[in-house]
Write a protein that holds these residues in place. Structure first.
Motif: not given
Length: 444
Positions: A311-312, A346-349, A352-355, A415-417
């Motif tokens: 998950g995210i 916050a930018l990284k989060a 991650i959500v957008i990807l 799994r790898v993200g």
């Protein structure tokens, strides 16, 4: 083999992607062997690849019935893949190196850091030792408690095998079972339900959090990471439990015909497993459409960083919620527990959500064209794969070859993200040495 990969001068992200790909490839070859299946010959490349990917990515989606299709050898291969995928490739590699008495290089420490989603490079070897110790102890306790219950229904050695298999599968949040119907035969069984939930929750907290809980007993002294993980894990479990209980209370295909106590137990189990594990005690495909949508949201959020789940991640979800909450209150600092989070987090989060959301959209659209299934079921399958959950409405075994490859790829990404894969595919990362003039735009 990992040493040869490291000599190729790949980045940490690329090494992890290649490493997991190699593990899946080896697992696929082993599962294709005639001795791995109960039927004559082989189960075929596509089904073997899908199953090996599902086990390594600790997802639990299956195209063949694990109990019926695989021999003990095949099931043991799955168990090794589950343990490797759950603990992390570099954790297993480091354990092997420590046993052989070899020193862990700086490059390997960086790989461990990325594989376990750890923030610091210091103390990583000690963390790996903790990970191994905790895993053996927790899985051992889980297997013992399950054995005490399963020994009533099965022969001694069968109960031992079933207990070990499901304890490892639950702690690693894999959701793969050898009963044949997940845990639907134990809907009202208090022992099995609570032991599995105990294993799933611990596996989903993250190893760094477990280490801190073990070493520090006072909540006030916990790091911000641990506080946020505990808080949002508890909030997600409690709120989803209430929703599931009331949404499915009268559904005769799930909770409707169960006694009140079993309705509570089944709702609690359903609130724990969708974020990470994939076990089910009621038929997932029979849940109401609005309940399925709630499960999709939980699967998308997933477990916590450095855990056996996907998950995210709960912390990513927490950062988004905290950012929005602080902005609504007119604060541009992300404040929580008397601490301030950096803007870069916050930018990284958000990235991650957008990807993750982009992958869900693309895969769901393609599957909607190739599979001809209900849209909600396809969306459910896609998010389950990306979140490495393993719950299904029952369409997995009927997927086309294209559908199986797409879901397998989605499990691998989960799994790898998404961010790790994106970085691995990028030619290089470049830190800007200059800044363009700033100009604002209107949003919202």
């Amino acid at each position: 083999m990992l040493n040869h990969i490291k000599e190729m001068r790949l980045s940490s992200a690329q090494i992890l992607v290649v490493g997991y790909f190699i593990v899946i490839s080896v697992g696929t070859i082993l599962l294709m062997l005639p001795m791995a299946t109960t039927a004559k010959g082989s189960i075929g490349f596509t089904d073997a690849l899908f199953t090996a990917t599902s086990a390594t990515c600790v997802t639990g989606l299956i195209v063949v019935n694990t109990a019926a299709a695989f021999t003990i050898f095949g099931q043991l291969v799955l168990l090794v893949l589950i343990q490797t995928g759950g603990l992390g490739l570099m954790t297993m590699s480091t354990v092997a190196a420590l046993i052989l008495g070899r020193k862990i290089s700086l490059k390997e420490r960086l790989l461990i850091k990325d594989d376990l989603d750890h923030m610091k490079i210091s103390g990583l070897v000690r963390l790996v030792k903790y990970v191994l110790s905790f895993t053996l102890v927790i899985e051992g306790i889980g297997a013992f408690l399950l054995f005490l219950r399963l020994n009533w229904d099965y022969s001694f050695w069968k109960a031992v095998y079933y207990s070990i298999f499901h304890s490892i599968s639950a702690f690693n949040n894999a959701g793969i079972d050898v009963f044949g119907d997940s845990l639907e035969g134990f809907t009202g069984d208090i022992v099995v339900n609570f032991v599995v939930m105990f294993l799933v929750i611990l596996g989903g907290l993250g190893f760094a959090v477990m280490v801190e809980l073990y070493n520090e007993k006072k909540f006030k002294k916990y790091t911000l990471q641990t506080k946020i993980v505990l808080l949002f894990t508890l909030l997600l479990i409690l709120t989803s439990f209430l929703f599931f209980f009331f949404l499915e209370y009268s559904n005769e295909a799930t909770l409707g015909n169960l006694p009140f106590g079993e309705k509570v137990l089944a709702s609690l189990f359903l609130s724990v497993t969708p974020r990470t594990a994939g076990f089910n005690t009621v038929p997932t495909g029979q849940l109401n459409s609005y309940t399925l949508f709630l499960v999709i949201i939980l699967m998308f959020i997933g477990a916590s960083p450095g855990s056996t789940g996907g998950g995210i991640k709960t912390t990513t979800f927490a950062v988004l919620i905290l950012t929005a909450w602080n902005l609504i209150r007119g604060k541009y600092d992300i404040e929580v527990f008397n601490r301030r989070l950096g803007k870069e987090i916050a930018l990284k989060a958000i990235v991650i959500v957008i990807l993750a959301f982009s992958i869900v959209i693309i895969v769901t659209m393609i599957l909607s064209i190739t599979e001809g299934k209900k849209f909600l079921h396809i969306l459910f399958e896609t998010v389950s794969a990306l979140g490495t959950v393993g719950l299904s409405t029952g369409i997995t075994s009927t997927l086309s070859v294209i559908g199986k490859f797409l879901i397998a790829f989605t499990m691998f990404v989960g799994r790898v993200g998404p961010l790790t894969l994106a970085v691995a595919l990028a030619e290089r990362q470049r830190q800007g040495v200059y800044h363009y003039p700033k100009e604002d735009i209107m949003v919202g």
